[in-house]
Scaffold this motif. Sequence first.
Motif, PDB file in Angstrom:
ATOM      1  N   GLY A  69     -22.084 -14.802  19.316  1.00  0.00           N
ATOM      2  CA  GLY A  69     -21.589 -14.193  20.756  1.00  0.00           C
ATOM      3  C   GLY A  69     -21.667 -13.077  20.519  1.00  0.00           C
ATOM      4  N   LEU A  70     -21.728 -12.298  19.505  1.00  0.00           N
ATOM      5  CA  LEU A  70     -20.897 -10.907  19.541  1.00  0.00           C
ATOM      6  C   LEU A  70     -22.648 -10.205  19.577  1.00  0.00           C
ATOM      7  CD1 LEU A  70     -19.464  -8.117  18.147  1.00  0.00           C
ATOM      8  CD2 LEU A  70     -20.977  -8.949  15.726  1.00  0.00           C
ATOM      9  N   ILE A  71     -22.922 -10.908  19.554  1.00  0.00           N
ATOM     10  CA  ILE A  71     -25.041 -10.404  20.111  1.00  0.00           C
ATOM     11  C   ILE A  71     -25.044 -10.511  21.969  1.00  0.00           C
ATOM     12  CG2 ILE A  71     -27.446 -10.449  19.952  1.00  0.00           C
ATOM     13  CD1 ILE A  71     -27.220 -11.761  17.359  1.00  0.00           C
ATOM     14  N   GLN A  72     -24.794 -11.807  21.982  1.00  0.00           N
ATOM     15  CA  GLN A  72     -24.771 -12.019  23.752  1.00  0.00           C
ATOM     16  C   GLN A  72     -23.656 -10.755  24.230  1.00  0.00           C
ATOM     17  OE1 GLN A  72     -23.037 -15.398  25.299  1.00  0.00           O
ATOM     18  NE2 GLN A  72     -23.675 -15.157  27.016  1.00  0.00           N
ATOM     19  N   GLY A  73     -22.635 -10.471  23.693  1.00  0.00           N
ATOM     20  CA  GLY A  73     -21.547 -10.134  24.654  1.00  0.00           C
ATOM     21  C   GLY A  73     -21.833  -8.722  24.983  1.00  0.00           C
ATOM     22  N   LEU A  74     -22.566  -8.302  23.082  1.00  0.00           N
ATOM     23  CA  LEU A  74     -22.782  -6.286  23.095  1.00  0.00           C
ATOM     24  C   LEU A  74     -24.276  -5.747  24.395  1.00  0.00           C
ATOM     25  CD1 LEU A  74     -22.147  -6.320  19.923  1.00  0.00           C
ATOM     26  CD2 LEU A  74     -20.469  -5.222  21.190  1.00  0.00           C
ATOM     27  N   VAL A  75     -24.505  -7.051  24.636  1.00  0.00           N
ATOM     28  CA  VAL A  75     -25.550  -6.377  25.379  1.00  0.00           C
ATOM     29  C   VAL A  75     -24.990  -6.904  26.740  1.00  0.00           C
ATOM     30  CG1 VAL A  75     -28.090  -7.893  26.366  1.00  0.00           C
ATOM     31  CG2 VAL A  75     -27.773  -7.578  23.596  1.00  0.00           C
ATOM     32  N   LEU A  76     -24.515  -8.041  26.902  1.00  0.00           N
ATOM     33  CA  LEU A  76     -24.516  -8.418  28.135  1.00  0.00           C
ATOM     34  C   LEU A  76     -23.330  -7.537  28.921  1.00  0.00           C
ATOM     35  CD1 LEU A  76     -24.995 -10.196  31.081  1.00  0.00           C
ATOM     36  CD2 LEU A  76     -22.791 -11.939  30.141  1.00  0.00           C
ATOM     37  N   GLY A  77     -22.677  -7.032  28.094  1.00  0.00           N
ATOM     38  CA  GLY A  77     -21.305  -6.601  28.652  1.00  0.00           C
ATOM     39  C   GLY A  77     -21.892  -5.567  28.476  1.00  0.00           C
ATOM     40  N   TYR A  78     -22.055  -4.325  27.686  1.00  0.00           N
ATOM     41  CA  TYR A  78     -23.181  -3.522  28.131  1.00  0.00           C
ATOM     42  C   TYR A  78     -23.582  -2.885  29.204  1.00  0.00           C
ATOM     43  CZ  TYR A  78     -25.369   1.339  27.240  1.00  0.00           C
ATOM     44  OH  TYR A  78     -26.336   2.627  28.159  1.00  0.00           O
ATOM     45  N   LEU A  79     -24.940  -3.590  29.909  1.00  0.00           N
ATOM     46  CA  LEU A  79     -25.932  -3.567  30.949  1.00  0.00           C
ATOM     47  C   LEU A  79     -24.408  -3.990  32.279  1.00  0.00           C
ATOM     48  CD1 LEU A  79     -28.972  -5.218  29.766  1.00  0.00           C
ATOM     49  CD2 LEU A  79     -28.775  -3.136  30.115  1.00  0.00           C
ATOM     50  N   VAL A 109     -15.235 -10.319  23.249  1.00  0.00           N
ATOM     51  CA  VAL A 109     -14.781 -11.236  23.871  1.00  0.00           C
ATOM     52  C   VAL A 109     -14.449 -12.774  23.355  1.00  0.00           C
ATOM     53  CG1 VAL A 109     -12.018 -11.824  23.605  1.00  0.00           C
ATOM     54  CG2 VAL A 109     -12.786  -9.763  23.051  1.00  0.00           C
ATOM     55  N   ILE A 110     -15.117 -12.781  24.699  1.00  0.00           N
ATOM     56  CA  ILE A 110     -15.250 -14.844  25.485  1.00  0.00           C
ATOM     57  C   ILE A 110     -16.387 -15.008  24.854  1.00  0.00           C
ATOM     58  CG2 ILE A 110     -15.697 -15.898  27.570  1.00  0.00           C
ATOM     59  CD1 ILE A 110     -12.748 -14.798  27.274  1.00  0.00           C
ATOM     60  N   ALA A 111     -17.613 -14.569  25.065  1.00  0.00           N
ATOM     61  CA  ALA A 111     -18.425 -14.221  24.055  1.00  0.00           C
ATOM     62  C   ALA A 111     -18.765 -14.974  22.706  1.00  0.00           C
ATOM     63  CB  ALA A 111     -19.657 -13.242  24.408  1.00  0.00           C
ATOM     64  N   VAL A 112     -17.481 -14.405  21.922  1.00  0.00           N
ATOM     65  CA  VAL A 112     -18.059 -14.838  20.110  1.00  0.00           C
ATOM     66  C   VAL A 112     -16.920 -16.073  20.288  1.00  0.00           C
ATOM     67  CG1 VAL A 112     -16.459 -13.550  18.956  1.00  0.00           C
ATOM     68  CG2 VAL A 112     -18.013 -12.395  19.555  1.00  0.00           C
ATOM     69  N   ALA A 113     -15.763 -15.403  21.522  1.00  0.00           N
ATOM     70  CA  ALA A 113     -14.773 -17.143  21.139  1.00  0.00           C
ATOM     71  C   ALA A 113     -15.372 -18.638  21.573  1.00  0.00           C
ATOM     72  CB  ALA A 113     -13.634 -17.060  22.186  1.00  0.00           C
ATOM     73  N   GLY A 114     -16.484 -18.253  22.642  1.00  0.00           N
ATOM     74  CA  GLY A 114     -17.666 -19.653  23.382  1.00  0.00           C
ATOM     75  C   GLY A 114     -18.791 -20.026  21.967  1.00  0.00           C
ATOM     76  N   TRP A 115     -19.100 -18.954  21.405  1.00  0.00           N
ATOM     77  CA  TRP A 115     -20.223 -19.722  20.386  1.00  0.00           C
ATOM     78  C   TRP A 115     -19.467 -19.464  19.060  1.00  0.00           C
ATOM     79  CZ3 TRP A 115     -25.374 -19.485  20.853  1.00  0.00           C
ATOM     80  CH2 TRP A 115     -26.325 -18.942  21.558  1.00  0.00           C
ATOM     81  N   GLY A 116     -18.603 -18.893  19.121  1.00  0.00           N
ATOM     82  CA  GLY A 116     -16.997 -19.465  18.141  1.00  0.00           C
ATOM     83  C   GLY A 116     -17.022 -21.416  18.282  1.00  0.00           C
ATOM     84  N   LEU A 117     -16.913 -21.729  19.016  1.00  0.00           N
ATOM     85  CA  LEU A 117     -16.298 -22.830  19.611  1.00  0.00           C
ATOM     86  C   LEU A 117     -17.696 -23.472  19.011  1.00  0.00           C
ATOM     87  CD1 LEU A 117     -14.389 -24.908  20.842  1.00  0.00           C
ATOM     88  CD2 LEU A 117     -15.420 -24.581  22.821  1.00  0.00           C
ATOM     89  N   ALA A 118     -18.815 -23.358  19.237  1.00  0.00           N
ATOM     90  CA  ALA A 118     -19.872 -24.039  19.691  1.00  0.00           C
ATOM     91  C   ALA A 118     -20.546 -24.292  17.741  1.00  0.00           C
ATOM     92  CB  ALA A 118     -21.075 -22.841  20.285  1.00  0.00           C
TER      93      ALA A 118
END
Length: 225
Positions: A57-67, A90-99
């Motif tokens: 989630g950290l990876i996805q959030g940083l990439v998507l959020g920055y762009l 924050v939301i990406a980490v929460a989502g991937w964390g739940l998974a």
Amino acid sequence: MQEQDDSFTRWIEACAAGELLGIASAALWWVACDRFDPAPIGLTAQILMFVAKGGSGLIQGLVLGYLQGWALQRPYSAISAGRWTVATTVIAVAGWGLAAWASIFGFENGPDAPVLNLMQTALTAAAFGIATGLLFGSAQALVLRGVAHRAHWWILANMIGWGLALPCIYIASSVGSAQPGSLEIAFRGLVGGVASGVVLGTITGLSFKLMPSRNPAPEPIEARF
């Protein structure tokens, strides 16, 4: 008008690149974690694996959020790309964390678990996408409301956008051979990532007209005559 068109196009490109690079990188990290077999397997190992998988989630959030934050600086010049990236992450980490929690501590699929057909897969992905859009939209709207009027439209746009975007990823990953090779998996990810990004960018980008900037760019002198 040309500036609005450029902003819309730039936003779609950012979403497409963000979905492709962000989800692909996050998925690769997840797969890499799955291939690590801790010994001995115990609670400590499970917690470490949960933290590691949550890193997707950290990876996805940083990439998507920055762009996305970069693209939004055109229609909303006063927006903070940093705050946007944080909200998205924050939301990406929460989502991937739940998974990750479900995959490590949850119930595993047994041999009698039902296999979804293509339509069921799409509908399930759409429902998950609507929930995902609600979370992303709500967090990001907190950032948008300082630079755009009627930022609440962003929540609805994300619910629709993610509800249509996620089925693209799930369907792309479900079509093909039963035991795909690395090239086929990569191709599926490429098609699904780009398609979902274009769909998400198009739907959410249409809401720009409903949310005018609180600090509009000055009109060019030649356009005033």
